[in-house]
Design an enzyme around this catalytic site. Sequence first.
Site, short mmCIF file in Angstrom:
data_model
loop_
_atom_site.label_atom_id
_atom_site.label_comp_id
_atom_site.label_asym_id
_atom_site.label_seq_id
_atom_site.Cartn_x
_atom_site.Cartn_y
_atom_site.Cartn_z
N LYS A 79 0.81 -1.21 0.00
CA LYS A 79 0.00 0.00 0.00
C LYS A 79 0.86 1.28 0.00
O LYS A 79 2.07 1.21 0.15
CB LYS A 79 -0.94 -0.02 1.22
CG LYS A 79 -1.99 -1.15 1.16
CD LYS A 79 -2.82 -1.06 -0.11
CE LYS A 79 -4.17 -1.72 0.00
NZ LYS A 79 -4.16 -3.19 -0.05
C1 LIG Z 1 -5.52 -3.88 0.65
C2 LIG Z 1 -6.95 -3.60 0.72
C3 LIG Z 1 -7.74 -4.01 1.80
C4 LIG Z 1 -7.27 -4.91 2.89
O1 LIG Z 1 -6.08 -4.64 3.47
P1 LIG Z 1 -5.16 -5.76 4.16
O2 LIG Z 1 -4.32 -4.90 5.04
O3 LIG Z 1 -4.37 -6.41 3.09
O4 LIG Z 1 -6.02 -6.67 4.93
C5 LIG Z 1 -9.07 -3.62 1.82
N1 LIG Z 1 -9.61 -2.91 0.83
C6 LIG Z 1 -8.89 -2.52 -0.23
C7 LIG Z 1 -9.55 -1.70 -1.29
C8 LIG Z 1 -7.55 -2.87 -0.34
O5 LIG Z 1 -6.86 -2.51 -1.42
#
Ligand SMILES: *Cc1c(COP(=O)(O)O)cnc(C)c1O
Length: 397
Positions: free
Chosen positions: A186
């Site tokens: 992210k």
């Molecule tokens: C990455 C993501 C999540 C979940 O995040 P994690 O930390 O990997 O559990 C939820 N929603 C969206 C849109 C994402 O891109």
Amino acid sequence: MPGFEIFGAEERKQVNEVLETGVLMRYGFDGMRNNHWKAKEFETAFAKRMGTEYSQLVSSGTAALTVALASAGIGAGDEVIMPTFTFVASFESILALGAVPILVDIDDTLTLDPKAVEAAITSKTKCVMPVHMCGSMADLDALKAICEKYNLILLEDACQAPGGTYKGKPLGSYGHLGCFSFDYVKTITCGEGGAIITNNAEFAKHADHYQDHGHDHVGKDRGAESHPFMGYNYRISELNAAVGLAQLGKLDGILRTQKENYTILREALETVDGVTFRTVPEGGEENYSFLNFFLPTEELAKKAHKALSENGVDACFYWYTNNWHYINGWEHLRNLKSLGNLPSEVKNQMQDLNNTDFSKSDAVMGRTISSLIKIGWSEKQVRDRAEAMKNAIASVL
Ligand SMILES: *Cc1c(COP(=O)(O)O)cnc(C)c1O
């Protein structure tokens, strides 16, 4: 997009302060921890950056969504409206609470179509969950008006768009609750982690207790704390929080670089006849983690995607068939494949997803290609990429 590209001395310093005491937990051990409170510090700084009263860190973005829903009192049989284009965490978090995901079409914002949302509301609907996919946002004014009209919770999944804004407000801060992920890929990362933001004191208190087994966090003796309601363990560790604290300091620099690189690619593609771009709602500014564009037809999008990869352009996504961010890739959800028995409310109220008409979403997703925006590219690399993308796409048009 990824903060992992610039992991460095700042992150190591924060982590080392935790390693020196060995107190890896965010709560307690006051005498041993040499006053490091990385999770608390991160929460305070994150709330400030996002312009909200409260922020709660948790162990992942999926946990953030689950805890946010729980904090708003959503449970068995409550319906949560979510888009057909999103990460699987959307329905995972809803199902984790026994609530029912109701999937509706997206439009050319690549997020929830407000008309489709309103049409899906029933007496059991409790929440609308727009997902700000690939760096840009849903039409939040329209969704807010619907939520006010039907008395629903507006929960923004801003996991892919931290730093983007809508009408001057950071994404995630516009609805009742906003969620973020700090997983490894992210915009900023903790390794694994997530956050909830809100201006609602009651939701904030619920989130604080729920993510830590219902502990009320009153006093200094965990063993003596009371538990006003049942919770779960979605805590973040102090080590992960330390990484995130350093990364948060880099967010605005990341956003600046993303915007520069995005702009070079976009200006190149704007010269190609037939290429159009995702709609950004009026008053919105993307966080520039992806450049999202449309080809005139599904067939041309497939050809363009192939041409991009054959011309050495990496990190371009064709979500419609090549990936698991669209309902086409969710065979397990469509057929309700779970390890154990599902709640009867879920079985009774879920749409028959194999036979629901999502042709409006198909018409958009079939034509969409997204290019990831990296922050480590040199200016020459971005310009070469822009040229290569332009030529590859033009070659199929
Ligand atoms: C990455 C993501 C999540 C979940 O995040 P994690 O930390 O990997 O559990 C939820 N929603 C969206 C849109 C994402 O891109």
